[in-house]
Write an enzyme that holds these catalytic residues in place. Structure first.
Site, PDB file in Angstrom:
ATOM      1  N   LYS A 166      13.543 -13.691 -28.709  1.00 18.47           N
ATOM      2  CA  LYS A 166      13.826 -12.546 -29.367  1.00 18.47           C
ATOM      3  C   LYS A 166      13.386 -11.552 -28.883  1.00 18.47           C
ATOM      4  O   LYS A 166      12.100 -11.559 -28.174  1.00 18.47           O
ATOM      5  CB  LYS A 166      12.589 -12.562 -30.837  1.00 18.47           C
TER       6      LYS A 166
HETATM    7  C1  E4P Z   1      13.244 -11.252 -38.929  1.00 15.45           C
HETATM    8  O1  E4P Z   1      13.874 -12.364 -37.486  1.00 15.45           O
HETATM    9  C2  E4P Z   1      11.783 -11.013 -39.301  1.00 15.45           C
HETATM   10  O2  E4P Z   1      11.503 -11.987 -38.473  1.00 15.45           O
HETATM   11  C3  E4P Z   1      11.984 -10.496 -40.167  1.00 15.45           C
HETATM   12  O3  E4P Z   1      13.606 -10.803 -41.102  1.00 15.45           O
HETATM   13  C4  E4P Z   1      11.452  -9.326 -40.908  1.00 15.45           C
HETATM   14  O4  E4P Z   1      11.682  -9.292 -42.032  1.00 15.45           O
HETATM   15  P1  E4P Z   1      10.727  -8.431 -42.681  1.00 15.45           P
HETATM   16  O5  E4P Z   1      10.643  -6.970 -42.746  1.00 15.45           O
HETATM   17  O6  E4P Z   1      10.189  -9.123 -44.106  1.00 15.45           O
HETATM   18  O7  E4P Z   1       8.912  -8.499 -42.099  1.00 15.45           O
END
Ligand code: E4P
Length: 220
Positions: free
Chosen positions: A83
């Site tokens: 990522k």
């Molecule tokens: C995606 O890969 C992220 O980890 C995630 O969806 C972030 O979500 P949040 O806004 O609930 O922290």
């Protein structure tokens, strides 16, 4: 649409994987930190449980650092997807990593133009954060609609990973839009199974069946 769990919890991954409908996992530094366990070890364990992509995020913010870290992360499991944040230095890293055959999930995407850059850099997937846009009074789902249209217009192969999912309604919207993947917290995943009419309907079926049996049936 593929269903991913958005978590840093090994227990949640195990629980979700047991249903046989889990396609992958996404993590982020906040989710891993919340669990208080070793990052690399956690990713290794999750990779063994899940028969699908597991996203692990870099914490460097310069291109060279991200590339170096990405190469360490992919050693944690054959299903690791790296990522990378959607910042200019990140896009440079995505281009180089993609050329080397490393799958990248470009994260923290909040606009269709950012998603366009991720696709042009060769990302395996892009993660539009829907819930966080909703939080600031915008309509996150509109962004995903627009990204879908842009990717369709130019036949980009980059997958759309609907992220920052806050409700089962979001999951339905993701599927209607044609997102390739939707990642969600365990609490949302659990909600997908339930409908009050399923529970009351099953109760009625079983009550009727038990009453019938009590009367003494002669079913062969
Ligand atoms: C995606 O890969 C992220 O980890 C995630 O969806 C972030 O979500 P949040 O806004 O609930 O922290």
């Amino acid at each position: 649409m593929q269903i991913f769990l958005d978590t840093g919890s090994v227990k949640e991954v195990e629980r979700a994987a047991a249903f046989g409908v889990l396609d992958g996992v996404t993590t982020n530094p906040s989710l891993i930190a919340k669990e208080g366990k070793d990052f690399h070890q956690t990713i290794k364990v999750i990779c063994k449980i899940v028969n699908g992509p597991v996203s692990a995020e870099v914490v460097n913010t310069n291109t060279e650092g991200m590339i170096k870290e990405a190469k360490q992360l992919v050693k944690l499991g054959k299903n690791v997807v790296v990522k990378i944040p959607l910042i200019p230095e990140g896009i440079k890293a995505v281009k180089q990593l993609s050329k080397q055959g490393i799958k990248v999930n470009v994260t923290l995407c909040f606009s269709p133009n950012q998603a366009l850059l991720a696709a042009k850099a060769g990302a395996w997937c892009v993660s539009p954060f829907v819930g966080r846009l909703d939080d600031i009074g915008q309509t996150g789902i509109d962004m995903v609609h627009e990204i879908r249209q842009i990717y369709n217009n130019y036949n980009f192969k980059t997958k759309i990973l609907f992220a920052s999912t806050r409700s089962s309604e979001h999951v339905k919207q993701a599927a209607l839009i044609g997102a390739d993947i939707c990642t969600m917290p365990y609490a949302v995943f659990e909600k997908l199974f339930h409908h009050p009419l399923t529970d009351s309907g099953l109760k009625k079926f079983l009550d009727d069946w038990n009453a019938f049996k009590k009367k003494g049936s002669h079913i062969s």
